[in-house]
Design an enzyme around this catalytic site. Structure first.
Site, PDB file in Angstrom:
ATOM      1  N   ASP A 447       0.858  -1.173   0.000  1.00  0.00           N
ATOM      2  CA  ASP A 447       0.000   0.000   0.000  1.00  0.00           C
ATOM      3  C   ASP A 447       0.899   1.230   0.000  1.00  0.00           C
ATOM      4  OD1 ASP A 447      -1.728   2.105   0.582  1.00  0.00           O
ATOM      5  OD2 ASP A 447      -2.909   0.960   2.034  1.00  0.00           O
ATOM      6  N   HIS A 448       0.850   1.994  -1.080  1.00  0.00           N
ATOM      7  CA  HIS A 448       1.762   3.132  -1.223  1.00  0.00           C
ATOM      8  C   HIS A 448       1.454   4.238  -0.219  1.00  0.00           C
ATOM      9  CE1 HIS A 448       4.969   5.149  -3.147  1.00  0.00           C
ATOM     10  NE2 HIS A 448       4.802   4.640  -4.357  1.00  0.00           N
TER      11      HIS A 448
END
Length: 477
Positions: A447-448
């Site tokens: 998850d950036h």
């Protein structure tokens, strides 16, 4: 709540993790049957597992609320019980509250309330429903308790995981001169497997005790030309199977665990800006290390998956940003204190992710034993709902499917997932010379929002280095 004077309604309990509903798979009893305290009365399927639900009240069944395939919300009536003559008809919820005070909460079969010794089930009273002709006496069972009575709802499975074993239940034959007996199927896994492959169970010869159809029988029938679709479009439970259309298409309703999987993956894709990075690694050293460990202690073997789990735990200790979740409502990132390691497992019910809580506290051998037990239980369908949620990081070995790489979807609300491809012989440069090595591909989907590429790349590089040089793992544990 009390339905009418002298009767008691047993409400569908919360089966764990805040589940709000459950689908009825099969009723274990019928109207007119006599039930005892803690007797299983219905098998239901939640978003996480198939479980038996025991009734806390003794007496005679006067009403069943819902049919097979119907979804019932938590807190709504499930079954209505009338006390037998001479019963003092206690407070409708006294037994249930007593169990909760004892610490057992909403008790499921296998987690009993203290009735009877551990591992044993009491013999249950049997009462034939008046309008039906009396069945002939069943064959004697050499050992084990008597099976509960009650007609099975057509098309529903017979016994969930954790219920009586096949050898402990002897099916009753059909009345003389009556219709032919229904297929003898006890395992819900067997029934679902038959539906998935379009196998008509009526045409399958069971090789289990008393003619019970086992999984091997369904597998054998898959190649038989006489196999047909098990579900009939106008049957009461057709929505849980496969239904042909006029043009030959097969419609598979999105229900049960398949619907849960679809909803969760769709939510993950909607909410999580995910990125996948990957690297090829030489796993020769890891395989050699495993062989050396198992040669030293052959009675307690360690799997490659256990070593990869240990490496993941080492990486998460160094990069805790990936052991986290995003709280969108609170606009914050929550890093978990412990690593609750999820292990993706393919089962007959679909893809599930059982969780090893506080996996960082386990030794490598303990990890190996826990992984073996957990994956076996997941495939058998015996894990309680609480073991199928609450993960903080997932390890996915899709190499067992014979593939090299993947861009997996994150198991919401986690922030990362490590995937491992198959280990195969490939040419590899070692000390400037070409050699054949055991090579695999590692992929990290993250998850950036919780981190940038530097953290994700650092984690994946640490994992890759430990796979190639397992000695580095020793220096970090």
């Amino acid at each position: 709540m009390t339905a009418t004077t002298g009767t008691r309604d047993f409400l569908l309990p919360d089966l764990g993790e805040g589940l709000s509903e459950a689908e009825i798979v099969e009723w274990r009893v019928a109207v007119g049957d006599v039930v005892t305290v803690d007797q299983s009365v219905v098998e239901v399927e939640t978003a996480k597992a198939v479980v038996d639900v025991p009734c806390p009240y003794p007496g005679r069944v006067v009403a069943l609320h819902g049919a097979a395939g119907e979804v019932r919300p938590v807190g709504q009536p499930l079954i209505t019980i009338e006390p037998l003559d001479g019963d003092d008809a206690p407070d409708p919820h006294a037994t249930y509250r007593e169990e909760e005070r004892a610490g057992s909460g909403n008790v499921l079969i296998g987690y009993g309330t203290g009735h009877g010794g551990p591992g044993r089930r009491r013999r249950r009273p049997r009462l034939a429903v008046a309008p039906e002709p009396a069945p002939t006496a069943p064959a004697a069972v050499p050992a084990g308790p008597a099976a509960p009575t009650g007609r099975a709802v057509p098309g529903a499975s017979s016994t969930p995981t954790g219920s009586l074993a096949a050898a402990d239940r002897e099916p009753e034959p059909a009345p003389a001169g009556g219709p032919a007996a229904a297929p003898l199927v006890i395992s819900p896994i067997v029934r679902r497997l038959a539906k998935e492959h379009g196998i008509d169970l009526a045409s399958v010869r069971g090789t289990g005790p008393g003619g019970v159809i086992r999984r091997v029988d369904v597998e054998a029938a898959r190649t038989a030309p006489a196999a047909r679709l098990a579900a009939v479009p106008d049957a009461p439970d057709a929505h849980v199977g496969l239904a042909p259309t006029g043009d030959g298409d097969v419609v598979v309703p999105l229900t049960g665990i398949r619907k849960v999987i679809a909803d969760k993956l769709s939510r993950s894709r909607r909410e999580i800006p995910e990125v996948t990075i990957w690297v090829d690694v030489d796993a020769t050293g890891l395989l050699e290390t495993r062989a050396a460990i198992n040669a030293a202690s052959p009675d307690a073997p360690v799997s490659i998956l256990a070593l990869l789990a240990r490496i993941c735990l080492s990486g998460l200790r160094r990069y805790p940003q990936l052991n986290a979740r995003v709280d969108t409502e609170g606009q914050r990132i929550v890093q978990s204190a412990g690593v609750h390691l999820g292990i993706a497992a393919q089962t007959d019910r679909g893809l599930v992710v059982p969780v090893l809580r506080d996996a960082q506290r386990l030794t490598t051998r303990e990890l190996a034993a826990a992984l073996a037990e957990t994956t076996a239980s997941a495939r058998a369908g015996t894990l309680p709902p609480a073991r199928l949620s609450g993960g903080t990081f997932t390890l996915n070995n899709y190499g067992v499917f014979g593939v090299d790489g993947s861009t997996p979807i994150i198991n919401h609300p986690e922030a990362a997932l490590l995937g491992v491809g198959r280990i195969v012989d490939k040419p590899w440069v070692v000390d400037g010379q070409l050699a054949v090595r055991k090579v695999t591909q590692l992929s990290l989907t993250f998850d950036h929002r919780v981190c940038d590429g530097g953290v994700a790349g650092g984690f994946l590089r640490h994992v890759a280095d430990c796979v190639e040089q397992p000695a580095l793992l020793v220096a970090n544990v």
